[in-house]
Write a protein that holds these residues in place. Sequence first.
Motif, PDB file in Angstrom:
ATOM      1  N   SER A 142       0.838  -1.200   0.000  1.00  0.00           N
ATOM      2  CA  SER A 142       0.000   0.000   0.000  1.00  0.00           C
ATOM      3  C   SER A 142       0.877   1.256   0.000  1.00  0.00           C
ATOM      4  O   SER A 142       1.833   1.361   0.789  1.00  0.00           O
ATOM      5  CB  SER A 142      -0.900  -0.020   1.240  1.00  0.00           C
ATOM      6  OG  SER A 142      -1.764   1.078   1.231  1.00  0.00           O
ATOM      7  N   LYS A 175      -0.957   7.126  -9.145  1.00  0.00           N
ATOM      8  CA  LYS A 175      -2.242   7.707  -8.739  1.00  0.00           C
ATOM      9  C   LYS A 175      -3.050   8.229  -9.922  1.00  0.00           C
ATOM     10  O   LYS A 175      -4.271   8.420  -9.809  1.00  0.00           O
ATOM     11  CB  LYS A 175      -2.015   8.809  -7.706  1.00  0.00           C
ATOM     12  CG  LYS A 175      -1.509   8.241  -6.379  1.00  0.00           C
ATOM     13  CD  LYS A 175      -1.488   9.258  -5.270  1.00  0.00           C
ATOM     14  CE  LYS A 175      -1.080   8.595  -3.951  1.00  0.00           C
ATOM     15  NZ  LYS A 175      -0.999   9.544  -2.837  1.00  0.00           N
ATOM     16  N   GLU A 196      -6.481  -5.224  -9.966  1.00  0.00           N
ATOM     17  CA  GLU A 196      -7.251  -4.238  -9.196  1.00  0.00           C
ATOM     18  C   GLU A 196      -8.501  -4.876  -8.578  1.00  0.00           C
ATOM     19  O   GLU A 196      -8.792  -4.661  -7.391  1.00  0.00           O
ATOM     20  CB  GLU A 196      -7.655  -3.072 -10.103  1.00  0.00           C
ATOM     21  CG  GLU A 196      -6.481  -2.182 -10.482  1.00  0.00           C
ATOM     22  CD  GLU A 196      -6.865  -1.128 -11.529  1.00  0.00           C
ATOM     23  OE1 GLU A 196      -6.170  -0.101 -11.589  1.00  0.00           O
ATOM     24  OE2 GLU A 196      -7.856  -1.345 -12.273  1.00  0.00           O
ATOM     25  N   ASN A 197      -9.215  -5.654  -9.377  1.00  0.00           N
ATOM     26  CA  ASN A 197     -10.508  -6.183  -8.924  1.00  0.00           C
ATOM     27  C   ASN A 197     -10.394  -7.422  -8.041  1.00  0.00           C
ATOM     28  O   ASN A 197     -11.192  -7.619  -7.123  1.00  0.00           O
ATOM     29  CB  ASN A 197     -11.392  -6.507 -10.138  1.00  0.00           C
ATOM     30  CG  ASN A 197     -11.703  -5.273 -10.964  1.00  0.00           C
ATOM     31  OD1 ASN A 197     -11.784  -4.170 -10.428  1.00  0.00           O
ATOM     32  ND2 ASN A 197     -11.856  -5.435 -12.275  1.00  0.00           N
ATOM     33  N   GLY A 200      -6.950  -6.428  -5.075  1.00  0.00           N
ATOM     34  CA  GLY A 200      -7.006  -5.223  -4.247  1.00  0.00           C
ATOM     35  C   GLY A 200      -5.945  -4.181  -4.499  1.00  0.00           C
ATOM     36  O   GLY A 200      -5.659  -3.358  -3.607  1.00  0.00           O
ATOM     37  N   LYS A 202      -4.516  -0.748  -5.621  1.00  0.00           N
ATOM     38  CA  LYS A 202      -5.117   0.574  -5.735  1.00  0.00           C
ATOM     39  C   LYS A 202      -4.112   1.563  -6.328  1.00  0.00           C
ATOM     40  O   LYS A 202      -2.894   1.326  -6.262  1.00  0.00           O
ATOM     41  CB  LYS A 202      -5.571   1.081  -4.362  1.00  0.00           C
ATOM     42  CG  LYS A 202      -6.473   0.137  -3.585  1.00  0.00           C
ATOM     43  CD  LYS A 202      -6.892   0.723  -2.256  1.00  0.00           C
ATOM     44  CE  LYS A 202      -5.737   1.070  -1.344  1.00  0.00           C
ATOM     45  NZ  LYS A 202      -4.922  -0.080  -0.941  1.00  0.00           N
ATOM     46  N   ASP A 205      -0.221   2.160  -5.165  1.00  0.00           N
ATOM     47  CA  ASP A 205       0.401   0.936  -4.644  1.00  0.00           C
ATOM     48  C   ASP A 205       1.536   0.470  -5.556  1.00  0.00           C
ATOM     49  O   ASP A 205       1.607   0.828  -6.733  1.00  0.00           O
ATOM     50  CB  ASP A 205      -0.617  -0.195  -4.532  1.00  0.00           C
ATOM     51  CG  ASP A 205      -1.676   0.079  -3.478  1.00  0.00           C
ATOM     52  OD1 ASP A 205      -1.507   1.036  -2.701  1.00  0.00           O
ATOM     53  OD2 ASP A 205      -2.670  -0.672  -3.429  1.00  0.00           O
TER      54      ASP A 205
END
Length: 464
Positions: A142, A175, A196-197, A200, A202, A205
Amino acid sequence: SRLHPGEFYALPQAPQQFKQLLMVSGFDKYFQIAPCFRDEDPRADRAPGEFYQLDFEMSFATQEDVFKVIEDVVPSTFEKFTNWKVDKGPFIRIPYLEAMEKYGIDKPDLRNPLIIQDVTAVFANIEFNAFKDKTIKAIVVSNGAEQGRKFFDKMTEFAVEECEAKGLAWTKFEKDGTVQGGIAKFITDEAKAKLENEFGVKPGDSIFFIADEFHKAQKIAGLVRIELGKRLDLLEKDVYRFCFIVDFPMYELSDEGTIDFSHNPFSMPQGGLEALQTMNPLDILAYQYDLVCNGYEMASGAVRNHNPELMVKAFEIAGYSEQEVENRFGALYNAFKYGTPPHAGAAPGVDRMIMLITNEGIIIRTLVSDISVVGRNTSGVKLINIDSEKGIRVASIAKVREPMNPENQEDLLKKMEKELEGENEIIEDDEELLEEEVTEETLPEETVEETAPQETTAETVPTA
């Protein structure tokens, strides 16, 4: 002994067979702080040769009964001597296979939030030679995209040099929604959507990828996870996180490709005799368990095999004949024939508990109550004083340049006690000294004579 020819351990390993014989003889339960001896090389978290454990066993007990005892004793002990937050029971139970998949190790540090995920299917149709026909593990960090190129290069260097990896792939999900750096050009829109789906990932990351043979990929990913936790300072502070690792495989393949016991040969296989007779040995699970704290194995135990027929079959699968079982484990083999109650137990390591409570991170040598050091022990010794009011205090004599022996131990003990009377902080060790090899030349003459093996002659053999 491997290191000292002519000498041997009188009670090798732990009191495993002895406590099982106690259960056979009719004792309902037992515990002791047991000294144990192992002819193994020392590690940072393993004392050389001698160590202590809080050994206990109970008749007519299940795995859950053992867990309840540990969940009562261990947290209360930690709470008494530390102001850190301590997990209360019931502790998390993690099956062995799940631990290896999520953490890459069977003693996970739950203070580390990073999880390993299998993304092999994501790259099934992507032409990237480094991933071709490999198991692919991924670690999502993260906000990891904030790190510069140097960080990723250093992590790759660690994986190659310290983990024997062929490389360490990585990329960033910026981002602004773009994928940049590392293997970004191999991340298709379809792969990006899946990451992504389903996993997880984002914006902001980063992802690290480990591709290798299945078990090697697990191991390398586990080491990378630990290192990322350290370098990014992700570990939860001032807390003891406990978990039980359960459902260990009963057997594993040895380096020679033969079936061998993976943990404890005296454990009860899940499914009993039927499992041993009908299942693939590598699919059989055992009632074996470890207690883990902050990435360290702190206790190990099992529900015991108490049936002689089952015991013989279990060893037969590992390549032992019934005659070999009788010869090597005759005491248990014969005792089981008299009718044995089901029994189970465990043995938390006292030295390692103190190491964790004092936040030392290393066991040089821990002596809990008295000094009983002879010839070959170095002067890298700590006296640990446990006081319910003052807590745990540590005195070190690592800077004393002479080996401790029966002649001088009293003077050295007094020196250590003076340190304990002083400040309450831990005194740092002289690492250079602790790595120094102690040979017979460095020992006092009297000590060498005491530790040298005696030749057996007619005069030295006792008569009836």
